[in-house]
Design a protein around this motif. Structure first.
Motif, PDB file in Angstrom:
ATOM      1  N   THR A 123      36.324  42.484  42.204  1.00  0.00           N
ATOM      2  CA  THR A 123      37.392  42.487  41.856  1.00  0.00           C
ATOM      3  C   THR A 123      37.607  43.469  40.497  1.00  0.00           C
ATOM      4  OG1 THR A 123      38.141  40.700  42.751  1.00  0.00           O
ATOM      5  CG2 THR A 123      39.767  40.761  41.596  1.00  0.00           C
ATOM      6  N   GLY A 124      36.864  42.792  39.245  1.00  0.00           N
ATOM      7  CA  GLY A 124      37.128  43.613  38.187  1.00  0.00           C
ATOM      8  C   GLY A 124      36.653  45.569  37.832  1.00  0.00           C
ATOM      9  N   ARG A 125      36.197  46.072  39.256  1.00  0.00           N
ATOM     10  CA  ARG A 125      36.296  47.100  39.046  1.00  0.00           C
ATOM     11  C   ARG A 125      37.645  47.843  39.473  1.00  0.00           C
ATOM     12  NH1 ARG A 125      30.773  50.540  42.290  1.00  0.00           N
ATOM     13  NH2 ARG A 125      29.781  48.982  41.024  1.00  0.00           N
ATOM     14  N   LEU A 126      37.784  46.920  40.782  1.00  0.00           N
ATOM     15  CA  LEU A 126      39.863  47.675  40.773  1.00  0.00           C
ATOM     16  C   LEU A 126      40.486  46.599  39.327  1.00  0.00           C
ATOM     17  CD1 LEU A 126      39.433  45.974  44.528  1.00  0.00           C
ATOM     18  CD2 LEU A 126      39.174  48.182  44.024  1.00  0.00           C
ATOM     19  N   VAL A 127      40.249  45.799  38.711  1.00  0.00           N
ATOM     20  CA  VAL A 127      41.427  46.050  37.872  1.00  0.00           C
ATOM     21  C   VAL A 127      41.588  46.989  36.758  1.00  0.00           C
ATOM     22  CG1 VAL A 127      41.629  44.392  35.428  1.00  0.00           C
ATOM     23  CG2 VAL A 127      41.393  43.619  37.777  1.00  0.00           C
ATOM     24  N   ALA A 128      39.994  47.334  36.686  1.00  0.00           N
ATOM     25  CA  ALA A 128      39.534  48.520  35.531  1.00  0.00           C
ATOM     26  C   ALA A 128      40.008  49.625  35.782  1.00  0.00           C
ATOM     27  CB  ALA A 128      38.063  48.571  35.232  1.00  0.00           C
ATOM     28  N   GLU A 129      40.328  49.911  37.352  1.00  0.00           N
ATOM     29  CA  GLU A 129      40.225  51.101  38.105  1.00  0.00           C
ATOM     30  C   GLU A 129      42.039  51.495  37.035  1.00  0.00           C
ATOM     31  OE1 GLU A 129      39.114  53.897  41.673  1.00  0.00           O
ATOM     32  OE2 GLU A 129      39.464  52.120  42.119  1.00  0.00           O
ATOM     33  N   TYR A 130      42.489  50.047  38.484  1.00  0.00           N
ATOM     34  CA  TYR A 130      43.831  50.685  38.415  1.00  0.00           C
ATOM     35  C   TYR A 130      44.488  50.485  36.389  1.00  0.00           C
ATOM     36  CZ  TYR A 130      48.539  48.533  37.676  1.00  0.00           C
ATOM     37  OH  TYR A 130      50.067  48.174  37.923  1.00  0.00           O
ATOM     38  N   LEU A 131      44.295  49.848  35.653  1.00  0.00           N
ATOM     39  CA  LEU A 131      44.307  50.039  34.216  1.00  0.00           C
ATOM     40  C   LEU A 131      44.253  51.632  33.724  1.00  0.00           C
ATOM     41  CD1 LEU A 131      42.936  46.473  32.804  1.00  0.00           C
ATOM     42  CD2 LEU A 131      45.758  46.843  32.985  1.00  0.00           C
ATOM     43  N   ALA A 132      43.067  51.932  34.228  1.00  0.00           N
ATOM     44  CA  ALA A 132      42.913  53.176  34.025  1.00  0.00           C
ATOM     45  C   ALA A 132      43.894  54.772  34.423  1.00  0.00           C
ATOM     46  CB  ALA A 132      41.466  53.927  34.482  1.00  0.00           C
ATOM     47  N   GLN A 133      44.033  54.031  35.940  1.00  0.00           N
ATOM     48  CA  GLN A 133      44.523  55.425  36.954  1.00  0.00           C
ATOM     49  C   GLN A 133      46.739  54.569  35.917  1.00  0.00           C
ATOM     50  OE1 GLN A 133      44.439  53.431  40.642  1.00  0.00           O
ATOM     51  NE2 GLN A 133      43.164  54.692  40.641  1.00  0.00           N
ATOM     52  N   ARG A 134      46.880  53.575  35.247  1.00  0.00           N
ATOM     53  CA  ARG A 134      47.614  53.210  34.879  1.00  0.00           C
ATOM     54  C   ARG A 134      48.068  53.661  33.098  1.00  0.00           C
ATOM     55  NH1 ARG A 134      51.865  51.384  33.834  1.00  0.00           N
ATOM     56  NH2 ARG A 134      52.493  49.444  33.341  1.00  0.00           N
ATOM     57  N   GLY A 135      47.285  54.743  33.405  1.00  0.00           N
ATOM     58  CA  GLY A 135      46.727  55.338  31.592  1.00  0.00           C
ATOM     59  C   GLY A 135      47.310  53.899  30.240  1.00  0.00           C
ATOM     60  N   GLY A 146      44.129  39.764  49.331  1.00  0.00           N
ATOM     61  CA  GLY A 146      42.916  39.355  48.095  1.00  0.00           C
ATOM     62  C   GLY A 146      42.305  40.126  47.491  1.00  0.00           C
ATOM     63  N   TYR A 147      42.986  41.551  47.417  1.00  0.00           N
ATOM     64  CA  TYR A 147      41.788  42.312  45.840  1.00  0.00           C
ATOM     65  C   TYR A 147      42.483  43.564  45.926  1.00  0.00           C
ATOM     66  CZ  TYR A 147      38.304  39.589  46.979  1.00  0.00           C
ATOM     67  OH  TYR A 147      37.915  38.325  47.539  1.00  0.00           O
ATOM     68  N   GLY A 148      43.629  44.832  46.943  1.00  0.00           N
ATOM     69  CA  GLY A 148      44.597  45.299  46.031  1.00  0.00           C
ATOM     70  C   GLY A 148      45.526  45.095  45.540  1.00  0.00           C
ATOM     71  N   SER A 149      45.555  44.187  46.249  1.00  0.00           N
ATOM     72  CA  SER A 149      46.891  43.724  45.361  1.00  0.00           C
ATOM     73  C   SER A 149      46.621  42.457  44.174  1.00  0.00           C
ATOM     74  CB  SER A 149      48.209  42.661  46.658  1.00  0.00           C
ATOM     75  OG  SER A 149      49.455  42.171  45.975  1.00  0.00           O
ATOM     76  N   THR A 150      45.742  41.703  44.579  1.00  0.00           N
ATOM     77  CA  THR A 150      45.526  41.130  43.383  1.00  0.00           C
ATOM     78  C   THR A 150      45.410  41.620  41.938  1.00  0.00           C
ATOM     79  OG1 THR A 150      44.806  38.601  44.486  1.00  0.00           O
ATOM     80  CG2 THR A 150      43.343  39.633  42.702  1.00  0.00           C
ATOM     81  N   SER A 151      44.150  43.140  41.858  1.00  0.00           N
ATOM     82  CA  SER A 151      43.423  43.442  41.196  1.00  0.00           C
ATOM     83  C   SER A 151      45.334  44.190  40.270  1.00  0.00           C
ATOM     84  CB  SER A 151      43.355  44.747  41.418  1.00  0.00           C
ATOM     85  OG  SER A 151      43.518  45.324  42.674  1.00  0.00           O
ATOM     86  N   LYS A 152      46.005  44.842  41.319  1.00  0.00           N
ATOM     87  CA  LYS A 152      47.089  44.824  40.981  1.00  0.00           C
ATOM     88  C   LYS A 152      48.095  44.150  40.069  1.00  0.00           C
ATOM     89  CE  LYS A 152      48.988  47.546  44.241  1.00  0.00           C
ATOM     90  NZ  LYS A 152      49.520  48.209  44.799  1.00  0.00           N
ATOM     91  N   MET A 153      48.204  42.209  40.451  1.00  0.00           N
ATOM     92  CA  MET A 153      49.108  41.705  39.804  1.00  0.00           C
ATOM     93  C   MET A 153      48.485  40.576  39.004  1.00  0.00           C
ATOM     94  SD  MET A 153      50.270  39.494  43.644  1.00  0.00           S
ATOM     95  CE  MET A 153      48.509  39.524  43.787  1.00  0.00           C
ATOM     96  N   ILE A 154      47.134  40.559  38.240  1.00  0.00           N
ATOM     97  CA  ILE A 154      46.906  39.957  37.607  1.00  0.00           C
ATOM     98  C   ILE A 154      46.632  41.351  36.022  1.00  0.00           C
ATOM     99  CG2 ILE A 154      44.036  39.858  37.983  1.00  0.00           C
ATOM    100  CD1 ILE A 154      43.094  37.732  36.874  1.00  0.00           C
TER     101      ILE A 154
END
Length: 388
Positions: free
Chosen positions: A22-34, A338-346
């Protein structure tokens, strides 16, 4: 996009556990969000660098060494940042020292815990320290319990607009849900069950809808643990595995906000299904939750990219008044819960928190950042809140 270029600390946000699933998904999301001003943290900086490159994060994204087994490293990490977002669970095994470090340092904190007995321990242990230091400790900022916590908050805002008062009775019903589990979720469930065998008082907290509202006990609540036929909806409802966590957080939000839903508020959650599916769900849930089996997913495992992107969830909330008036709202998420949405929510919860000024303490997302977070989730994270 910079979060706060005037921040006094080295970082605005550190993602702790960035090499995990999940941490990897969070980091990826933040990177994609700029987003800028954030760093990746974990035990091994070489693995962090590998993940940073794999997810396409900027090459200059800072890497921070921190280990749950080394409290001094956690203290140093907390002192460098305004906020820590942690995906390192089970939190009852690996999270307590980090909460303590954040509370002492005045550093904000968010997690994904679905461990209500541990959450109560953190409230009792660090509420006062958080208030003193200014640290905002936000617990359960993922699928448990943002769609439900904010779903009820949203319904009540709409109920007040329509009827002039909040609904004293709300039913949360998962209409549809598709998505996989991960080893981290299974590990948290097993850790909680094992702990309850060692300490029977934990069972009392797990069974108490008001376990997270110390000093307040509301009215009797439906258990939601037995399949039932919902006459109003004309369908069967089965126990929902996240209900024992979500309902507690909804009641805590109500308390934190000064009981705007009422001190006699009644809430439960179930999953709409058929009778046959309800029976199978009970058997399947019992098998998966067995703490003594070594089978199943291991921490770090989780659904594939395709499974995350084709997953979704649809939750209906029905507000009911004694005179028969009703209001129906819903929350829809466009990724697996649990993952695709959770990483964006947190991630959006952390960004909303960084832009919110408030006193310190231990909070739910709904108890501190409900309005800005609902706005962010709809704008960036693929969630839809609406009146039906």
């Amino acid at each position: 996009m910079a979060i706060n270029p005037m921040a006094k600390k080295e970082f605005d946000l550190i993602v702790y556990g960035a090499t995990g699933f999940t941490g990897r998904l969070v980091a990826e999301y933040l990177a994609q969000r700029g987003i800028s001003g954030w760093a990746m943290a974990g035990r091994n900086t070489a693995k962090l660098a590998e993940v940073r490159d794999l997810i396409g994060a900027p090459k200059d994204t800072p890497l921070v060494a921190a280990d749950a087994a080394n409290p001094a490293s956690l203290k140093t990490m907390c002192e460098r940042t305004r906020c820590v977002l942690t995906t390192v669970g089970p939190y009852q095994l690996y999270g307590s020292d980090l909460v303590a470090a954040c509370a002492a340092a005045g550093t904000d904190y968010l997690d994904l815990n679905g461990e209500p007995a541990w959450a109560r321990q953190m409230i009792d242990a660090h509420e006062a320290a958080g208030k003193k230091s200014g640290a905002r400790i936000i617990l359960s900022a993922g699928f448990d319990s943002i769609p439900f916590d904010l779903g009820v908050w949203y319904l009540q805002q709409e109920a007040i607009k329509k009827f002039g008062s909040p609904a004293p009775r709300v039913k949360g019903r998962v209409r549809k849900m598709q998505g996989g589990a991960s080893g981290g979720t299974m590990a948290s469930m097993k850790a909680t069950l094992k702990a309850s065998f060692k300490d029977p008082s934990i069972l009392g907290l797990l069974n108490n809808p008001f376990a997270l509202t110390p000093g307040f006990e509301g009215p009797s609540q439906p258990s939601g643990m037995v399949p039932e036929y919902d006459k109003e909806l004309g369908v069967w409802a089965a126990p929902f595995v996240m209900a024992p966590i979500n309902t507690k957080n909804v009641h805590r939000t109500n308390m934190l906000l000064g009981h705007p839903y009422g001190r006699d508020f009644v809430y439960d959650e179930m999953m709409l299904t058929t009778l046959g599916e309800a029976a199978r769900a009970l058997v399947d849930a019992a098998a998966k939750a067995n703490p003594f089996t070594g089978k199943g997913l291991k921490p770090g495992d989780g659904p594939s990219k395709e499974e995350r992107e084709t997953g979704f969830y649809d939750v209906m909330f029905t507000g009911i008044y004694p005179d028969g008036r009703k209001i129906v709202t819903s929350v829809y998420g466009d990724r697996d819960p649990g993952y695709g949405s959770t990483s964006k929510m947190i991630s959006e919860a952390a960004l909303a928190l960084l832009e919110t000024k408030s006193a310190g303490g231990v909070f739910t997302p709904g108890g501190l950042i409900a309005a800005p977070l609902v706005e962010r989730l709809q704008k960036f994270a693929g969630l839809t809140f609406k009146v039906e």
